[in-house]
Write a protein that holds these residues in place. Structure first.
Motif, PDB file in Angstrom:
ATOM      1  N   GLN A  73       0.800  -1.224   0.000  1.00  0.00           N
ATOM      2  CA  GLN A  73       0.000   0.000   0.000  1.00  0.00           C
ATOM      3  C   GLN A  73       0.838   1.282   0.000  1.00  0.00           C
ATOM      4  O   GLN A  73       0.604   2.171  -0.790  1.00  0.00           O
ATOM      5  CB  GLN A  73      -0.932   0.001   1.206  1.00  0.00           C
ATOM      6  N   GLY A  74       1.809   1.419   0.855  1.00  0.00           N
ATOM      7  CA  GLY A  74       2.566   2.665   0.934  1.00  0.00           C
ATOM      8  C   GLY A  74       3.908   2.619   0.230  1.00  0.00           C
ATOM      9  O   GLY A  74       4.657   3.591   0.272  1.00  0.00           O
ATOM     10  N   TRP A  75       4.220   1.517  -0.407  1.00  0.00           N
ATOM     11  CA  TRP A  75       5.538   1.345  -1.016  1.00  0.00           C
ATOM     12  C   TRP A  75       5.536   1.849  -2.444  1.00  0.00           C
ATOM     13  O   TRP A  75       4.542   1.748  -3.165  1.00  0.00           O
ATOM     14  CB  TRP A  75       5.923  -0.137  -0.993  1.00  0.00           C
ATOM     15  N   SER A  76       6.666   2.367  -2.904  1.00  0.00           N
ATOM     16  CA  SER A  76       6.819   2.722  -4.316  1.00  0.00           C
ATOM     17  C   SER A  76       8.199   2.281  -4.771  1.00  0.00           C
ATOM     18  O   SER A  76       9.145   2.251  -3.989  1.00  0.00           O
ATOM     19  CB  SER A  76       6.611   4.221  -4.544  1.00  0.00           C
ATOM     20  N   GLY A  77       8.287   1.927  -6.041  1.00  0.00           N
ATOM     21  CA  GLY A  77       9.541   1.451  -6.604  1.00  0.00           C
ATOM     22  C   GLY A  77       9.261   0.549  -7.789  1.00  0.00           C
ATOM     23  O   GLY A  77       8.238   0.679  -8.461  1.00  0.00           O
ATOM     24  N   ILE A  78      10.167  -0.384  -8.021  1.00  0.00           N
ATOM     25  CA  ILE A  78      10.053  -1.329  -9.132  1.00  0.00           C
ATOM     26  C   ILE A  78       9.611  -2.676  -8.576  1.00  0.00           C
ATOM     27  O   ILE A  78      10.242  -3.206  -7.661  1.00  0.00           O
ATOM     28  CB  ILE A  78      11.407  -1.483  -9.855  1.00  0.00           C
ATOM     29  N   LEU A  79       8.541  -3.219  -9.125  1.00  0.00           N
ATOM     30  CA  LEU A  79       8.067  -4.546  -8.720  1.00  0.00           C
ATOM     31  C   LEU A  79       8.274  -5.517  -9.867  1.00  0.00           C
ATOM     32  O   LEU A  79       7.724  -5.337 -10.953  1.00  0.00           O
ATOM     33  CB  LEU A  79       6.580  -4.513  -8.340  1.00  0.00           C
ATOM     34  N   GLN A  80       9.090  -6.533  -9.623  1.00  0.00           N
ATOM     35  CA  GLN A  80       9.270  -7.598 -10.606  1.00  0.00           C
ATOM     36  C   GLN A  80       8.370  -8.750 -10.194  1.00  0.00           C
ATOM     37  O   GLN A  80       8.496  -9.282  -9.090  1.00  0.00           O
ATOM     38  CB  GLN A  80      10.718  -8.072 -10.670  1.00  0.00           C
ATOM     39  N   ALA A  81       7.447  -9.094 -11.072  1.00  0.00           N
ATOM     40  CA  ALA A  81       6.480 -10.145 -10.759  1.00  0.00           C
ATOM     41  C   ALA A  81       5.968 -10.751 -12.056  1.00  0.00           C
ATOM     42  O   ALA A  81       6.242 -10.246 -13.145  1.00  0.00           O
ATOM     43  CB  ALA A  81       5.324  -9.568  -9.949  1.00  0.00           C
ATOM     44  N   ASP A  82       5.184 -11.814 -11.924  1.00  0.00           N
ATOM     45  CA  ASP A  82       4.574 -12.406 -13.106  1.00  0.00           C
ATOM     46  C   ASP A  82       3.428 -11.510 -13.585  1.00  0.00           C
ATOM     47  O   ASP A  82       3.184 -10.449 -13.030  1.00  0.00           O
ATOM     48  CB  ASP A  82       4.121 -13.840 -12.831  1.00  0.00           C
ATOM     49  N   ALA A  83       2.747 -11.954 -14.595  1.00  0.00           N
ATOM     50  CA  ALA A  83       1.701 -11.124 -15.214  1.00  0.00           C
ATOM     51  C   ALA A  83       0.332 -11.305 -14.553  1.00  0.00           C
ATOM     52  O   ALA A  83      -0.687 -11.027 -15.164  1.00  0.00           O
ATOM     53  CB  ALA A  83       1.609 -11.441 -16.704  1.00  0.00           C
TER      54      ALA A  83
END
Length: 133
Positions: A73-83
């Motif tokens: 919820q409060g985090w920002s940045g780059i998220l590497q995940a599946d689709a």
């Protein structure tokens, strides 16, 4: 809980996270049900950061998209995940504090390349009249 909060704060202090969920069996009403274990990992060592890697885990009884929205919820940045479509709300332009940046997971994509490269299996499928992926 104090130790968890420290690990969570360290994990979410990273610029990038790797996110994934996996199924886990749960006994429910005399039968086995499927629940989810959500994992968010920080490991910035390949990017020259000396901070130690860390991971946080969340449990849920289902795979609804509201879970990753709440976890990050409060985090920002780059998220590497599946689709997985449940992550899509994290990338919306109106997300607060800001939309996450998406980095897709090559491990999930490459499976299809290996399947396509398996010529013998593809020929067998074609002979049986199965559609080729």
């Amino acid at each position: 809980m104090p130790l968890y909060r420290l690990i969570e704060a360290h994990t979410l202090a990273g610029e990038r996270l790797h996110g994934d969920d996996t199924t886990i069996p749960v006994l429910a009403g005399g039968k086995t049900d499927t629940a989810r274990l959500w994992t968010y990992v920080r490991d910035d060592r390949p990017f020259g950061c000396r901070a130690p890697p860390a991971a946080i885990y969340h449990y849920s009884r289902d795979r609804r998209g509201e879970h990753p929205l709440a976890h990050l919820q409060g985090w920002s940045g780059i998220l590497q995940a599946d689709a997985y479509a449940g992550y899509n709300g994290l990338f919306r332009t109106d997300r607060k504090p800001e939309p996450l940046k998406r980095a897709l997971c090559w491990a999930h994509a490459r499976r299809h390349f290996f399947e396509l490269a398996d010529a013998e299996t593809q020929l067998k499928k074609r002979r049986k009249g199965s559609p080729v992926i």
